[in-house]
Design a protein around this motif. Structure first.
Motif, PDB file in Angstrom:
ATOM      1  N   PRO A  49      22.167 -31.789 -73.104  1.00 58.73           N
ATOM      2  CA  PRO A  49      21.672 -30.872 -72.080  1.00 58.73           C
ATOM      3  C   PRO A  49      22.712 -29.868 -71.580  1.00 58.73           C
ATOM      4  O   PRO A  49      22.383 -29.005 -70.763  1.00 58.73           O
ATOM      5  CB  PRO A  49      21.274 -31.833 -70.943  1.00 58.73           C
ATOM      6  N   ASN A  50      23.943 -29.969 -72.048  1.00 57.57           N
ATOM      7  CA  ASN A  50      25.017 -29.123 -71.524  1.00 57.57           C
ATOM      8  C   ASN A  50      24.913 -27.692 -72.042  1.00 57.57           C
ATOM      9  O   ASN A  50      24.519 -27.446 -73.179  1.00 57.57           O
ATOM     10  CB  ASN A  50      26.373 -29.718 -71.917  1.00 57.57           C
ATOM     11  N   THR A  51      25.325 -26.759 -71.185  1.00 59.86           N
ATOM     12  CA  THR A  51      25.247 -25.340 -71.545  1.00 59.86           C
ATOM     13  C   THR A  51      26.514 -24.830 -72.220  1.00 59.86           C
ATOM     14  O   THR A  51      26.490 -23.774 -72.855  1.00 59.86           O
ATOM     15  CB  THR A  51      24.984 -24.491 -70.286  1.00 59.86           C
ATOM     16  N   ARG A  52      27.628 -25.550 -72.086  1.00 55.98           N
ATOM     17  CA  ARG A  52      28.884 -25.085 -72.678  1.00 55.98           C
ATOM     18  C   ARG A  52      29.536 -26.117 -73.602  1.00 55.98           C
ATOM     19  O   ARG A  52      30.462 -25.771 -74.327  1.00 55.98           O
ATOM     20  CB  ARG A  52      29.887 -24.717 -71.569  1.00 55.98           C
ATOM     21  N   THR A  53      29.080 -27.339 -73.548  1.00 56.77           N
ATOM     22  CA  THR A  53      29.736 -28.421 -74.283  1.00 56.77           C
ATOM     23  C   THR A  53      28.959 -28.774 -75.547  1.00 56.77           C
ATOM     24  O   THR A  53      27.760 -29.071 -75.486  1.00 56.77           O
ATOM     25  CB  THR A  53      29.869 -29.676 -73.400  1.00 56.77           C
ATOM     26  N   SER A  54      29.651 -28.743 -76.691  1.00 52.42           N
ATOM     27  CA  SER A  54      29.076 -29.181 -77.956  1.00 52.42           C
ATOM     28  C   SER A  54      29.693 -30.530 -78.332  1.00 52.42           C
ATOM     29  O   SER A  54      30.687 -30.961 -77.744  1.00 52.42           O
ATOM     30  CB  SER A  54      29.347 -28.152 -79.060  1.00 52.42           C
ATOM     31  N   VAL A  55      29.092 -31.193 -79.314  1.00 58.35           N
ATOM     32  CA  VAL A  55      29.528 -32.546 -79.668  1.00 58.35           C
ATOM     33  C   VAL A  55      29.690 -32.674 -81.176  1.00 58.35           C
ATOM     34  O   VAL A  55      28.799 -32.289 -81.942  1.00 58.35           O
ATOM     35  CB  VAL A  55      28.530 -33.613 -79.167  1.00 58.35           C
ATOM     36  N   TYR A  56      30.837 -33.216 -81.580  1.00 60.07           N
ATOM     37  CA  TYR A  56      31.057 -33.604 -82.975  1.00 60.07           C
ATOM     38  C   TYR A  56      30.784 -35.093 -83.114  1.00 60.07           C
ATOM     39  O   TYR A  56      31.386 -35.908 -82.410  1.00 60.07           O
ATOM     40  CB  TYR A  56      32.502 -33.335 -83.401  1.00 60.07           C
ATOM     41  N   TYR A  57      29.878 -35.457 -84.008  1.00 61.50           N
ATOM     42  CA  TYR A  57      29.657 -36.852 -84.361  1.00 61.50           C
ATOM     43  C   TYR A  57      30.379 -37.087 -85.691  1.00 61.50           C
ATOM     44  O   TYR A  57      29.841 -36.810 -86.757  1.00 61.50           O
ATOM     45  CB  TYR A  57      28.166 -37.152 -84.501  1.00 61.50           C
ATOM     46  N   ASP A  58      31.608 -37.574 -85.604  1.00 60.91           N
ATOM     47  CA  ASP A  58      32.414 -37.718 -86.813  1.00 60.91           C
ATOM     48  C   ASP A  58      32.068 -38.980 -87.599  1.00 60.91           C
ATOM     49  O   ASP A  58      32.385 -39.087 -88.784  1.00 60.91           O
ATOM     50  CB  ASP A  58      33.902 -37.736 -86.442  1.00 60.91           C
ATOM     51  N   PHE A  59      31.436 -39.932 -86.918  1.00 66.12           N
ATOM     52  CA  PHE A  59      31.044 -41.173 -87.598  1.00 66.12           C
ATOM     53  C   PHE A  59      29.941 -41.825 -86.777  1.00 66.12           C
ATOM     54  O   PHE A  59      29.992 -41.835 -85.554  1.00 66.12           O
ATOM     55  CB  PHE A  59      32.241 -42.120 -87.710  1.00 66.12           C
ATOM     56  N   MET A  60      28.922 -42.347 -87.466  1.00 69.81           N
ATOM     57  CA  MET A  60      27.869 -43.077 -86.765  1.00 69.81           C
ATOM     58  C   MET A  60      27.347 -44.190 -87.660  1.00 69.81           C
ATOM     59  O   MET A  60      27.040 -43.967 -88.830  1.00 69.81           O
ATOM     60  CB  MET A  60      26.722 -42.156 -86.351  1.00 69.81           C
ATOM     61  N   GLU A  61      27.271 -45.384 -87.097  1.00 69.58           N
ATOM     62  CA  GLU A  61      26.674 -46.507 -87.800  1.00 69.58           C
ATOM     63  C   GLU A  61      25.513 -47.043 -86.972  1.00 69.58           C
ATOM     64  O   GLU A  61      25.490 -46.893 -85.741  1.00 69.58           O
ATOM     65  CB  GLU A  61      27.696 -47.614 -88.056  1.00 69.58           C
ATOM     66  N   SER A  62      24.553 -47.643 -87.635  1.00 72.77           N
ATOM     67  CA  SER A  62      23.379 -48.171 -86.951  1.00 72.77           C
ATOM     68  C   SER A  62      23.097 -49.575 -87.443  1.00 72.77           C
ATOM     69  O   SER A  62      23.461 -49.953 -88.562  1.00 72.77           O
ATOM     70  CB  SER A  62      22.164 -47.267 -87.190  1.00 72.77           C
ATOM     71  N   ALA A  63      22.439 -50.352 -86.588  1.00 70.11           N
ATOM     72  CA  ALA A  63      22.111 -51.734 -86.929  1.00 70.11           C
ATOM     73  C   ALA A  63      20.847 -52.134 -86.196  1.00 70.11           C
ATOM     74  O   ALA A  63      20.553 -51.641 -85.105  1.00 70.11           O
ATOM     75  CB  ALA A  63      23.261 -52.667 -86.570  1.00 70.11           C
TER      76      ALA A  63
ATOM     77  N   THR B  89      25.058 -46.517 -92.271  1.00 68.58           N
ATOM     78  CA  THR B  89      25.832 -45.411 -91.689  1.00 68.58           C
ATOM     79  C   THR B  89      25.066 -44.098 -91.853  1.00 68.58           C
ATOM     80  O   THR B  89      24.176 -43.977 -92.700  1.00 68.58           O
ATOM     81  CB  THR B  89      27.211 -45.274 -92.346  1.00 68.58           C
ATOM     82  N   THR B  90      25.435 -43.136 -91.015  1.00 64.62           N
ATOM     83  CA  THR B  90      24.818 -41.808 -91.020  1.00 64.62           C
ATOM     84  C   THR B  90      25.877 -40.755 -91.286  1.00 64.62           C
ATOM     85  O   THR B  90      27.033 -40.919 -90.901  1.00 64.62           O
ATOM     86  CB  THR B  90      24.149 -41.532 -89.658  1.00 64.62           C
ATOM     87  N   HIS B  91      25.489 -39.684 -91.964  1.00 67.39           N
ATOM     88  CA  HIS B  91      26.428 -38.606 -92.253  1.00 67.39           C
ATOM     89  C   HIS B  91      26.903 -37.938 -90.956  1.00 67.39           C
ATOM     90  O   HIS B  91      26.137 -37.814 -89.996  1.00 67.39           O
ATOM     91  CB  HIS B  91      25.783 -37.554 -93.156  1.00 67.39           C
ATOM     92  N   PRO B  92      28.166 -37.508 -90.901  1.00 66.56           N
ATOM     93  CA  PRO B  92      28.668 -36.794 -89.712  1.00 66.56           C
ATOM     94  C   PRO B  92      27.851 -35.515 -89.473  1.00 66.56           C
ATOM     95  O   PRO B  92      27.333 -34.909 -90.408  1.00 66.56           O
ATOM     96  CB  PRO B  92      30.120 -36.470 -90.087  1.00 66.56           C
ATOM     97  N   PHE B  93      27.764 -35.123 -88.209  1.00 70.10           N
ATOM     98  CA  PHE B  93      27.054 -33.888 -87.898  1.00 70.10           C
ATOM     99  C   PHE B  93      27.601 -33.296 -86.602  1.00 70.10           C
ATOM    100  O   PHE B  93      28.291 -33.959 -85.824  1.00 70.10           O
ATOM    101  CB  PHE B  93      25.538 -34.119 -87.791  1.00 70.10           C
ATOM    102  N   PHE B  94      27.278 -32.029 -86.398  1.00 72.28           N
ATOM    103  CA  PHE B  94      27.713 -31.284 -85.220  1.00 72.28           C
ATOM    104  C   PHE B  94      26.491 -30.903 -84.398  1.00 72.28           C
ATOM    105  O   PHE B  94      25.494 -30.415 -84.956  1.00 72.28           O
ATOM    106  CB  PHE B  94      28.482 -30.027 -85.634  1.00 72.28           C
TER     107      PHE B  94
END
Length: 201
Positions: A83-97, A109-114
């Motif tokens: 929801p942020n207007t100025r802040t972006s997020v790098y997801y460099d690694f994500m795993e799920s279970a 695991t999931t591919h990194p994304f921005f």
């Protein structure tokens, strides 16, 4: 006649004053930088990231009565909202279970994304359990829930993220997302209900 004039004594105070001056300047610089970062951060006022388990399905579900092994394919869609207007997020690694009671049934695991600011991103995960040995209690409870036509599971995500504001990037932080309980239907005629997720950052 001999000159008995003694050499002027050195003044150690000058060296001490120089060191103290340098230390004060360094401390002042650190305080100013810290204040600048704090003021910038407060001005940006980052809001919490929002996650919802938007879809979940269960396919090829099979409980082996002889050896208490499980075969199943779990598909999930996690909706991530920034929801942020100025802040972006790098997801460099994500795993799920996905887990049932206290036993993990499958993970991946999931591919990194921005993720840009004010953005909604959907993250798809397919988790497969192949000949997974179940504890006696887990097998018994899964068999009971299978007979009811639906299974309640917990879905976990763990990610290493970085925040980006302008050209500045934060250090890595570990984020944990828990979506519970998620009800998976064995019948395609029943619709999956969204599950709000808790976030630990």
């Amino acid at each position: 006649m001999a000159n008995n004039t003694l050499p002027a004594p050195q003044q150690p105070g000058r060296h001490f004053n120089l060191v103290r001056c340098v230390a004060i300047c360094c401390l002042a610089l650190i305080v100013l930088v810290g204040l600048a970062v704090l003021i910038t951060w407060l001005a940006i006022r980052p809001k919490k990231l929002v996650y919802t388990l938007e879809n979940g399905s269960l396919q090829n579900f099979n409980l082996n009565n002889n050896n208490h092994h499980l075969n199943a394919t779990f598909d999930f869609v996690l909706m991530a909202y920034n929801p942020n207007t100025r802040t972006s997020v790098y997801y460099d690694f994500m795993e799920s279970a996905v887990s049932f009671k206290d036993q993990t049934l499958a993970f991946g695991t999931t591919h990194p994304f921005f993720q840009p600011h004010r953005d909604t991103t959907r993250v798809e995960s397919r988790l497969v359990a192949t000949n997974l040995a179940l504890s006696p209690s887990t097998y018994k409870d899964l068999r009971h829930e299978k007979s009811s036509g639906e299974i309640e599971v917990d879905v976990h995500f763990k990610s290493r993220i970085r925040f980006k504001v302008g050209i500045w990037k934060s250090k890595h932080r570990t984020m944990k997302i828990v979506c519970s309980p998620a009800t998976l239907h064995l019948s395609w005629s029943k619709h999956f209900e969204n599950v709000p997720c808790d976030v630990e950052l």
